[in-house]
Each structure stands twice: as C-alpha cells, then as structure tokens.
Motif scaffolding. Sequence first.
Motif, PDB file in Angstrom:
ATOM      1  N   THR B 178      40.192  44.039  42.652  1.00 53.68           N
ATOM      2  CA  THR B 178      38.929  42.754  42.795  1.00 53.68           C
ATOM      3  C   THR B 178      37.998  42.734  42.918  1.00 53.68           C
ATOM      4  OG1 THR B 178      40.874  41.304  41.765  1.00 53.68           O
ATOM      5  CG2 THR B 178      38.865  40.098  41.940  1.00 53.68           C
ATOM      6  N   GLU B 179      37.814  43.060  44.807  1.00 55.96           N
ATOM      7  CA  GLU B 179      37.036  44.173  45.545  1.00 55.96           C
ATOM      8  C   GLU B 179      36.298  44.623  45.297  1.00 55.96           C
ATOM      9  OE1 GLU B 179      39.739  40.906  49.083  1.00 55.96           O
ATOM     10  OE2 GLU B 179      38.321  42.811  49.338  1.00 55.96           O
ATOM     11  N   THR B 180      36.641  46.193  45.377  1.00 52.90           N
ATOM     12  CA  THR B 180      36.303  46.810  45.481  1.00 52.90           C
ATOM     13  C   THR B 180      35.831  47.154  44.020  1.00 52.90           C
ATOM     14  OG1 THR B 180      38.243  48.020  45.116  1.00 52.90           O
ATOM     15  CG2 THR B 180      37.654  47.905  47.430  1.00 52.90           C
ATOM     16  N   MET B 181      36.263  46.758  42.873  1.00 53.51           N
ATOM     17  CA  MET B 181      35.981  47.081  41.909  1.00 53.51           C
ATOM     18  C   MET B 181      35.258  45.292  40.666  1.00 53.51           C
ATOM     19  SD  MET B 181      39.027  48.697  40.361  1.00 53.51           S
ATOM     20  CE  MET B 181      39.297  49.413  41.970  1.00 53.51           C
ATOM     21  N   PRO B 182      34.290  44.622  41.155  1.00 50.27           N
ATOM     22  CA  PRO B 182      34.356  43.482  41.134  1.00 50.27           C
ATOM     23  C   PRO B 182      33.702  43.669  38.943  1.00 50.27           C
ATOM     24  CG  PRO B 182      33.010  44.153  42.549  1.00 50.27           C
ATOM     25  CD  PRO B 182      32.736  45.139  42.269  1.00 50.27           C
TER      26      PRO B 182
END
Lengths: 223, 223
Positions: B178-182
């Motif tokens: 979730t953080e690197t590919m929002p």
Amino acid sequence: MAEVKLFRTWSSPFALRIVWALKLKDVPYDTIFEDLANKSSLLLQFNPVHKKVPVLVHNGKSVAESFVILEYIEETWKHNPLLPEDPYDRATARFWAKFGEEKVLLSIWEAFNSEGKEQEECIVKAKENLKYLEEELKGKKFFGGERIGFADIALGWLADYEGVFEEVASMKLIAEDEFPLLSEWKRTFADAPIIKENWPPRDKLVIKFQAIREASLLKKLGN
Amino acid sequence: MSGETVELLGHWASPSALRVKWTLKLKEIEYEYVEEDLANKSPLHLEYNPVHKKIPVLVHGGKPLAESLVILEYLDETWKRNPILPDDPYERAQARFWARFVDDKCAPSILSAFTKKGEEKEKAGKEARENLKILESGLGKKQFFGGESIGFVDIAAGWIGLWARMVEEIADVNIIDTETMPLLDAWFRRVLQVPILKECLPPQDRLLEHNKGFYKNLTGGSS
C-alpha cells in the motif's frame, strides 16, 4: 513528416520481425543499432520497462515488445496486411504466434542450452511442439495462407536461426522426413522477397550462439 | 455471425477464465458456461484445445479459441458493443503492452512467491512488488487503465487484486504494498467494486480454501 525509428541489434531475431514488417509494408524508417552491453540513453528512455530491443519510435512515441509492435504497424500502415480480415482467422494467427514464442522457441532454446541425456529429453519436447506447427501447415504455403502473415513473421526465426541452433548444439530437430511441410515452409520463407535480403550473416550468428551455448553449459556445471 | 452460440469452457477458480467471463458480461454476450474438471478433462475439452489442453476455451459457432488475451481481442473484434480496446493504434499498443506485462512478469513472480519457501520466497515477493510498481506506471493517475471506464488492461490485471491478497494470506509474503504503490492499491479496490466485475468473482471463502489446498500440495504446507 512521419518519422519512424527502429532500435535493434544486428542479431536479434525479435527485432528482425519488425524489419520484415516495415519493409513488407514499404514503410521508410531509420535504424539505430544498439550494443546491449552498453545501452544508449535513448533506448533506456524509450523502453524504460524492459530496456530491450526492438523498440519502434513513431513521431516520438515508443512501442516495445515485438508482437505489440507488429500489431501497431499493422494498424497504422494498412498496405499489405499481415493479418486476415476475419476475426477468427486473426485470432488463429495470434494463437500460433504466441505458441511459437511460449512453447516452440522456449523448448528449442532449452535443447540448445543442454547436452547429453538432458538435451535428448528437451529435443523430444521440442519435436512435440513442432508437430503442431507441421499440422497447422497442412494445405498451406505459409501459416498466413498464400502470402506471408503475422504467424510467419512471428515464427520466421525457425527458417534460419533454428538451423544455426541445430549446428551449434549438434542436434537435429526439423528433419525432412519427420517434418516435410515445415522443412518446405522454411525454404519458401527464407527465400521470399525481402525476407531473404535481411538475414544477418550466418557465420557471425554461429560464432555468437556458440559463445552463448558455452556460457550456458559452463553456468550449469557451476551449479 | 454473432448470432451463433457461444460457449465458455472454464474453471471457477481460474483467473484466465474470469477475464473472458468479464468481457462476455461487459459486452452483454449470451453464452453457455461449461465448468471443466481439470483433473478429468472432458473429451470435448481435449477436442477443442488439443494444443494446450487448458482452459479457458471459447467456442463460437463450433469454432474453438484458446489463450485468454487472444480470446479477449476476438470478442472485441466480433462484438462491437462496449469496446475494451481504444481506437487509437498507439493507445491500443500501450494496452497490449501492459496486458502482456501482467502475463510475462507479474503473474510468474506472484506464482513464485506463492510456491517458494524461505529466502527464495522473499526474493520472489520482492520481484512481484517491483513488477507491480512498474505496472502502476501504466496506470498513473487514471481511474482505470482504460481511462474513465474499464478496458483491456483492467480486465487482464484485475484478478491480481483478489489472488495476490490470497497469496499474501496463505504464504505470508507481501505482494501489494500500500505504501509504495498507493495508486495501484486504490485501483485494485476500485476495479473489483465495478458491478459487472464484482458479480462474476468466485466466492472468496471457497477460493481461499481451494488455494490453501493447492498450497499444501505444492509446498507441503508450512511457509
């Protein structure tokens, strides 16, 4: 004015597909030869995802992946269509192109990069795949029918590179008695106008693939 | 031509079959669904897909077609309602490129993360996340890969939203970060909420059990 550039290497069979398609459709283009050990910043800019050849650049916009490029060329330049009109026949051509890539090429490449018992087993698999192509050629001059089509271009490496693989790896895959139709197709395709003028020099290919095979076998020993 | 019967030979837990179901639904094509027991392939199935012996197989007016992406293009060319590929050749090339990327890169790395153990699993998970990050670059800030509405790539890639989360749960490895590919993460949630797509999804608890069983057979159970 429309501007077409093709990034390729002298030896890539994938890039050669694009050369054939552009020439068959009389599309003028510039060639940029790449040294894959030393990729140009332009190549990296135009194919950031895969960083490979071939890449087609048309009016500054880039298309990568040879089958994707072929479809783009087909849709942009309508002269001498590579795909038939009927949707079912188009799907069939696409199926055989995919089969050629995912099954035939892979199995032959595995046979190429192996020796002894392992190679024998790979050859059996490769021939099983080739049998399907032999079957598909029944009653046809080319996979595309009377004229060279999408599947012929996708499988075209079989008409020249495959012979190089056989020689370098000391194996026989497409024998005349076992694969009469495929053998005939190889000759017809290799000798067709445009195709025959664009094969890379065979002696250079042999040297190149000899080096590749040696490196592969060495790596296998190391494991 | 489009008045002839359409059959889909599929499997309820297959992402490839789901792509075809989605497309058939989107284009409001009436079809008959035939569930294939993959352990016991029916003679019909073997007759229709002798080459790969896999599903999905689309049969239209008695003529069979295999390979989900090939089938999708066939459906789009034969039934013009709700097109899944755009009109512009360059945009079509982009769509084809990303769909192939899902099959050539994303799917194998997700499968590896699912089937490998220990350090190899971590490595595969990292590769899977990197591939999804690259896929995200094809989406950008758009609602869907197809723009305002779903298209070819949404249909080709949507399954990942469901299957990857199952892999994460069963194999204890991170795939969708979730953080690197929002943007991609948001798209996964959005696309599976699209009514037509949502209603075709297999029952999730049943799918989870099915994949757990698969995992146990492949790996012997523990991660």
